[in-house]
Design an enzyme around this catalytic site. Structure first.
Site, mmCIF file in Angstrom:
data_model
loop_
_atom_site.group_PDB
_atom_site.id
_atom_site.type_symbol
_atom_site.label_atom_id
_atom_site.label_comp_id
_atom_site.label_asym_id
_atom_site.label_seq_id
_atom_site.Cartn_x
_atom_site.Cartn_y
_atom_site.Cartn_z
ATOM 1 N N ILE A 151 29.506 56.117 -4.422
ATOM 2 C CA ILE A 151 30.821 55.648 -3.999
ATOM 3 C C ILE A 151 30.716 55.201 -2.548
ATOM 4 O O ILE A 151 30.272 55.973 -1.691
ATOM 5 C CB ILE A 151 31.885 56.755 -4.151
ATOM 6 C CG1 ILE A 151 32.044 57.129 -5.634
ATOM 7 C CG2 ILE A 151 33.230 56.286 -3.572
ATOM 8 C CD1 ILE A 151 33.035 58.261 -5.890
ATOM 9 N N HIS A 152 31.044 53.961 -2.294
ATOM 10 C CA HIS A 152 31.084 53.427 -0.930
ATOM 11 C C HIS A 152 32.516 53.012 -0.645
ATOM 12 O O HIS A 152 33.218 52.544 -1.536
ATOM 13 C CB HIS A 152 30.182 52.194 -0.803
ATOM 14 C CG HIS A 152 28.738 52.472 -1.076
ATOM 15 N ND1 HIS A 152 27.851 52.810 -0.094
ATOM 16 C CD2 HIS A 152 28.037 52.484 -2.242
ATOM 17 C CE1 HIS A 152 26.653 53.011 -0.629
ATOM 18 N NE2 HIS A 152 26.741 52.818 -1.927
ATOM 19 N N GLU A 211 21.923 58.288 -11.700
ATOM 20 C CA GLU A 211 23.085 59.179 -11.713
ATOM 21 C C GLU A 211 23.841 59.115 -13.049
ATOM 22 O O GLU A 211 24.547 60.062 -13.411
ATOM 23 C CB GLU A 211 24.026 58.862 -10.550
ATOM 24 C CG GLU A 211 23.521 59.340 -9.182
ATOM 25 C CD GLU A 211 22.555 58.389 -8.490
ATOM 26 O OE1 GLU A 211 22.248 57.321 -9.088
ATOM 27 O OE2 GLU A 211 22.094 58.688 -7.370
ATOM 28 N N GLU A 260 38.380 58.788 7.548
ATOM 29 C CA GLU A 260 37.244 59.326 6.801
ATOM 30 C C GLU A 260 37.368 60.832 6.532
ATOM 31 O O GLU A 260 38.338 61.470 6.953
ATOM 32 C CB GLU A 260 35.946 59.028 7.564
ATOM 33 C CG GLU A 260 35.300 57.702 7.126
ATOM 34 C CD GLU A 260 34.645 57.829 5.760
ATOM 35 O OE1 GLU A 260 34.714 58.906 5.132
ATOM 36 O OE2 GLU A 260 34.068 56.815 5.310
#
Ligand code: MN
Length: 451
Positions: A151-152, A211, A260
């Site tokens: 996930i970015h 993954e 973040e």
């Protein structure tokens, strides 16, 4: 099975009373994130009406350790062990035909307009704009055929353009290889997957571990996948949205700031760019957003890392019992490790082993097995009564650290280990916890009290 897709999981959450649905129209800018935050760690939220968009949004689908444990069919304390075992035995995916993949129900015709297609929220005050925060970026190494899933954060830069933060990990490693040849890296961005695939995307395994196969190992059976239409990448067949595109070589654009996980903003910078060229989705698709720094975000990062820490400590201290990356430490910076100490010095050794597993990990507290690593008041009690700073502290300066820790300097910082284990040769009478015979058996109803 309730973990087959995001939808079956939401049905499960609804039946358990773990999800609320909000029918009142909600603004994608700030209001949606504010409601999610008010319910953080308590309930998943499905927004079925949005101001100015026909879509639906869900958030907080794995908002507690208890729910993640239910998805995997284990007790919460067993999560790190379960995840570590899955990394040892990935299970290859199973391809399904496109006409049997819900992710292919609707193919988007014509030009891609990301904000028309997806209801993409803006979460925090200084965020540069709408961000896709729960997009699984899937790429494939053409030499091995193995996928990488991560996930970015993805900022909407234009109708079919996304700015992406690529930290120095696997996606960037593969992208650099393509960029050196002047080629774009084909990719898919998948939004709205089952909770197990979501968790598997956060595995901290070595490069080359697929993954999607970790998701299979966590499920105990192959993950059904379907091939994308325009890129040689496979995606979970039950996904809500699939965006197909490519990471552009020698192209950078300003991205950020963005709120973040440590509850500060990640800075604006020149970042890589994804161009989206095609998209498919389920009928009446549900867009998943992860509130940055919310429980869902912190737990998705914490549990796979705990598995890595558990393994690293186990190699030198076999009596390791539990590992907890705490919410106050943003699921990355603070760790509690409980051990059954058999040899003197294992408290410090466990701290050193844990600290070596990830640049982000900053402070490690090691406690004896009688302390519940998930009960932070007990952990503080151990720190208060089983720790002397001049003997029990391990300090390392100048280590690689998290760039998102605002006290780190150019990605360098200090690490501390707190050995809160009782010395094996200590006078045990001084460490006998007080207790009252018969306490456990007391039933307050017998005393005319209703609790
Ligand atoms: Mn990887």
């Amino acid at each position: 099975m309730h973990t087959k897709s995001l939808r079956s999981w939401l049905e499960y959450l609804r039946a358990q009373g773990e999800m609320v649905e909000i029918a009142r129209p909600v603004e994608l800018r700030y209001e949606l994130a504010a409601v999610v935050k008010r319910l953080d760690g308590q309930k998943a939220v499905l927004f079925s009406q949005l101001v100015g968009h026909p879509g639906r949004v869900v958030s907080g689908v794995v908002g507690s350790r208890e729910l993640i444990a239910q998805a995997l069919g284990v007790r919460p304390a067993e999560l790190s062990r379960r995840f570590a075992r899955a990394l040892e035995g990935p299970i290859p995916t199973r391809q399904v035909r496109p006409d049997q993949a819900p992710a292919k129900e609707v193919a988007v015709a014509g030009e891609i307009d990301l904000t028309a297609l997806c209801p993409i929220p803006t979460h925090h005050r200084h965020d540069a704009g709408p961000y896709i925060t729960a997009g699984l970026l899937i790429v494939r190494d053409p030499d091995t055929g193995k996928h990488n899933v991560a996930i970015h954060r993805l900022q909407v830069l234009g109708p079919n353009r996304l700015g992406i933060l690529l930290l120095p990990r696997h996606t960037r490693q593969l992208f650099r290889r393509f960029e050196q040849r002047g080629e774009p890296l084909p990719c898919a961005i998948v939004i709205g997957v089952d909770p197990i695939t979501l968790l598997a995307s956060q595995a901290t395994a070595a490069y080359g571990v697929d993954e999607l196969e970790v998701a299979g190992a966590l499920r105990g059976e192959p993950l059904p996948v379907v091939r994308c239409d325009t890129v040689d990448v496979e995606v979970p067949a039950t996904a809500e949205f699939v965006l197909e595109g490519r990471l552009l070589p020698h192209t950078r654009a300003p991205e950020g700031p963005f709120g973040e996980f440590p509850r500060y903003y990640g800075a604006r910078g020149e970042r890589e760019v994804v161009e989206v060229v095609a998209a498919t989705h389920r009928r009446d698709p549900i867009f998943h957003t992860i509130l940055p720094a919310g429980r869902e975000h912190l737990l998705l990062g914490a549990i796979p890392r705990e598995a890595g820490i558990f393994d690293a400590v186990y190699r030198v201290v076999p009596g390791v019992q539990a590992v907890h990356l705490t919410p106050g430490g943003s699921g990355r910076f603070h760790c509690v490790v409980s051990i059954r100490k058999d040899e003197e010095g294992q408290g410090k050794l466990a701290a050193l082993a844990a600290l070596s597993t990830h640049p982000d990990l900053k402070h490690v507290v090691v406690v004896d097995e009688d302390i519940d690593a998930f009960d932070l008041e007990s952990v503080e009690w151990a720190l208060a009564t089983r720790f002397q700073a001049d003997q029990d502290l391990v300090a390392v300066s100048g280590s690689q650290a998290s760039r998102l820790d605002p006290t780190s300097v150019r990605g360098v910082g200090a690490k501390l280990g707190f050995d809160c284990t009782i010395p094996l040769d200590a006078d045990r009478s001084r460490f006998t916890p007080i207790d009252i015979p018969g306490y456990e058996a007391i039933n307050l109803a017998d005393y005319g009290l209703d609790r």
